[in-house]
Design an enzyme around this catalytic site. Sequence first.
Site, short mmCIF file in Angstrom:
data_model
loop_
_atom_site.label_atom_id
_atom_site.label_comp_id
_atom_site.label_asym_id
_atom_site.label_seq_id
_atom_site.Cartn_x
_atom_site.Cartn_y
_atom_site.Cartn_z
N LYS A 186 -10.75 -2.21 -3.75
CA LYS A 186 -11.60 -1.02 -3.82
C LYS A 186 -10.84 0.16 -4.38
O LYS A 186 -11.41 1.03 -5.02
CB LYS A 186 -12.01 -0.59 -2.40
CG LYS A 186 -12.83 -1.55 -1.66
CD LYS A 186 -12.94 -1.03 -0.22
CE LYS A 186 -13.29 -2.12 0.73
NZ LYS A 186 -12.74 -1.89 2.05
N LYS B 165 0.82 -1.22 0.00
CA LYS B 165 0.00 0.00 0.00
C LYS B 165 0.85 1.27 0.00
O LYS B 165 0.45 2.28 -0.56
CB LYS B 165 -0.96 0.00 1.20
CG LYS B 165 -2.09 -1.00 1.01
CD LYS B 165 -3.28 -0.69 1.87
CE LYS B 165 -4.42 -1.64 1.52
NZ LYS B 165 -5.60 -1.46 2.31
N LYS C 133 -4.78 -8.42 -6.73
CA LYS C 133 -5.99 -8.60 -5.92
C LYS C 133 -7.10 -7.65 -6.38
O LYS C 133 -6.83 -6.49 -6.69
CB LYS C 133 -5.60 -8.28 -4.46
CG LYS C 133 -6.66 -8.53 -3.44
CD LYS C 133 -6.12 -8.24 -2.04
CE LYS C 133 -6.35 -6.80 -1.65
NZ LYS C 133 -6.80 -6.60 -0.27
N1 AQP Z 1 -9.70 -9.57 -3.47
C1 AQP Z 1 -10.06 -10.13 -2.32
N2 AQP Z 1 -10.28 -11.46 -2.26
C2 AQP Z 1 -10.67 -12.04 -1.09
N3 AQP Z 1 -10.87 -11.35 0.05
C3 AQP Z 1 -10.68 -10.02 0.03
N4 AQP Z 1 -10.80 -9.07 0.96
C4 AQP Z 1 -10.48 -7.87 0.43
N5 AQP Z 1 -10.16 -8.01 -0.86
C5 AQP Z 1 -10.25 -9.33 -1.16
C6 AQP Z 1 -11.23 -9.32 2.35
O1 AQP Z 1 -12.33 -8.47 2.63
C7 AQP Z 1 -12.30 -8.11 4.01
C8 AQP Z 1 -12.49 -6.64 4.15
O2 AQP Z 1 -11.41 -5.97 3.54
P1 AQP Z 1 -11.14 -4.46 3.88
O3 AQP Z 1 -12.10 -3.61 3.22
O4 AQP Z 1 -11.11 -4.27 5.33
O5 AQP Z 1 -9.68 -4.15 3.41
P2 AQP Z 1 -8.77 -4.59 2.24
O6 AQP Z 1 -8.32 -6.00 2.43
O7 AQP Z 1 -7.69 -3.58 2.21
O8 AQP Z 1 -9.69 -4.50 0.95
P3 AQP Z 1 -9.37 -3.84 -0.43
O9 AQP Z 1 -10.51 -4.01 -1.35
O10 AQP Z 1 -8.04 -4.27 -0.96
O11 AQP Z 1 -9.35 -2.32 -0.07
P4 AQP Z 1 -8.32 -1.23 -0.46
O12 AQP Z 1 -8.29 -1.17 -1.94
O13 AQP Z 1 -8.90 -0.01 0.19
O14 AQP Z 1 -7.01 -1.64 0.10
C9 AQP Z 1 -10.96 -8.60 4.58
O15 AQP Z 1 -11.18 -9.77 5.32
C10 AQP Z 1 -10.16 -8.90 3.36
O16 AQP Z 1 -9.27 -9.98 3.59
#
Ligand code: AQP
Length: 333
Positions: A201, A114, A198
Site C-alpha cells: 500500500k 519498514k 512485495k
Molecule cells: N503483497 C502481498 N502478498 C500477499 N499477502 C500480502 N499481505 C500484504 N501484502 C501482501 C497480507 O495482507 C494482510 C494485511 O496486511 P496489512 O495491511 O495488515 O499490512 P502489510 O502486510 O504491512 O501490508 P502492506 O500492503 O505491505 O502495507 P504497507 O505498505 O502499509 O506496509 C496480511 O496478512 C499480509 O500478510
Amino acid sequence: MGKKIFSGVQPTGNLHLGNYLGAIKNFVKLNNDDENDCVFCVVDLHAITIKQDPKELRNNIRETVATFLACGINPEKSIIFNQSTVPAHSEATWLLSCVARMGWLNRMTQFKEKAGKDKEKASIGLYSYPILMAADILLYDATHVPVGEDQKQHIELSRDIAQKFNNDYGVEDFLKVPEPLIQKEFSRIMSLKDGTKKMSKSEISDLSRINLTDNKDSIINKIKKAKTDPLPLPASLNELNERPEAKNLLGMYSSLTNSNLENTVNEFVGKNFSEFKEKLSQVLVEEINPISQEIKKLINDKEFLDKILLDGHKKANKIASNKVKKMQEIVGF
Ligand code: AQP
C-alpha cells in the site's frame, strides 16, 4: 473440529490484490465454514506506527470494513471491529512487552524493511508492533491466523511470547499457541513494477499495485504497463526462478483461476506477454470489478458501516476484557 480464527488488516488505504489473494480471500473461505469462529480486526493501532492523517485514517477504517464485506465476509458469521475500541489490546500489549525479549524483536525483518536505513527515526511503536499483534491474537485464544507470507515471522513471535508467558507464570496452556495459515502458493504477491518487491500500500507508484477499488480501465492499463522481460513465456517452472516478473504475473493468474502454477505455465508456454496480459486483465476485471463497485456503494453508507463496527466492538470487548483481566490476575495485579 472448528478453528478459532483471528486476523487483522491495517486501515492504511489502498487495499490491494496482495492483501486480497494473500489474506482476505482466505478469510472468506474460513468464514464460510460454519464450524469456525472468526474475528476480523481493522488494526488501527497498528496503522499509527507510521504517521497517518487523522481524517484519512477515520475514512480508511470504514473503507476497510466496506472491503471486508465487498470481498464476501459475512458480518452475521464473524466479529468485525476496530482494534482501538477494545482497550484490552493496549493493556495486554504492555503485559506481553514485559515478557517478550529484545533479542526476539531485533530479529524481525519487517521492522528492518519498514524502518529503512534510518532506524533511529522509526517510532517505538513500529519496533514493538509484533507484540501488539501477539496481544491481538492471544486475547481471542485464536488457534489459527490466516496471513500473507510476510507475516509468518510475527506469528512465530506470538507463539514464543505465549509459551514464555505460560512458562514464566506456571499457567500451562493459558495463552493458546496459534498456528499461521499461509497459502502454499501465491502467498506473496509482488509489485507490478518490480517482481522482487512485495506489492504494498505504501509504495508511492499506484502503477505498482491493483487496488481493490480500481475500475476496469485502470486494471487493464496497469497490467498493460506491468514490467515484463523480453522473452516469450517459459516452458517450465524452473525457468521462472530467473524471471520474477513473469513468475508474479503467472502466479496472479493461477491464483485467480484457482489453478496451479504448472498448469498456467503449460497454458501459456511460448506465448508473448501481450497475449497473456489480455487474459490476465480479463480474469482480474472479472474478480476485482464487482468488489470495487460494492466498496464504492458501501462506503457511502457510513451509518451501516459504523453499526457493523459497534456490534463487533461489543462482542470483541467482552471476550478480550475477560482474557486481559485473567492475565492481570496471573501477573499479580
Ligand atoms: N503483497 C502481498 N502478498 C500477499 N499477502 C500480502 N499481505 C500484504 N501484502 C501482501 C497480507 O495482507 C494482510 C494485511 O496486511 P496489512 O495491511 O495488515 O499490512 P502489510 O502486510 O504491512 O501490508 P502492506 O500492503 O505491505 O502495507 P504497507 O505498505 O502499509 O506496509 C496480511 O496478512 C499480509 O500478510
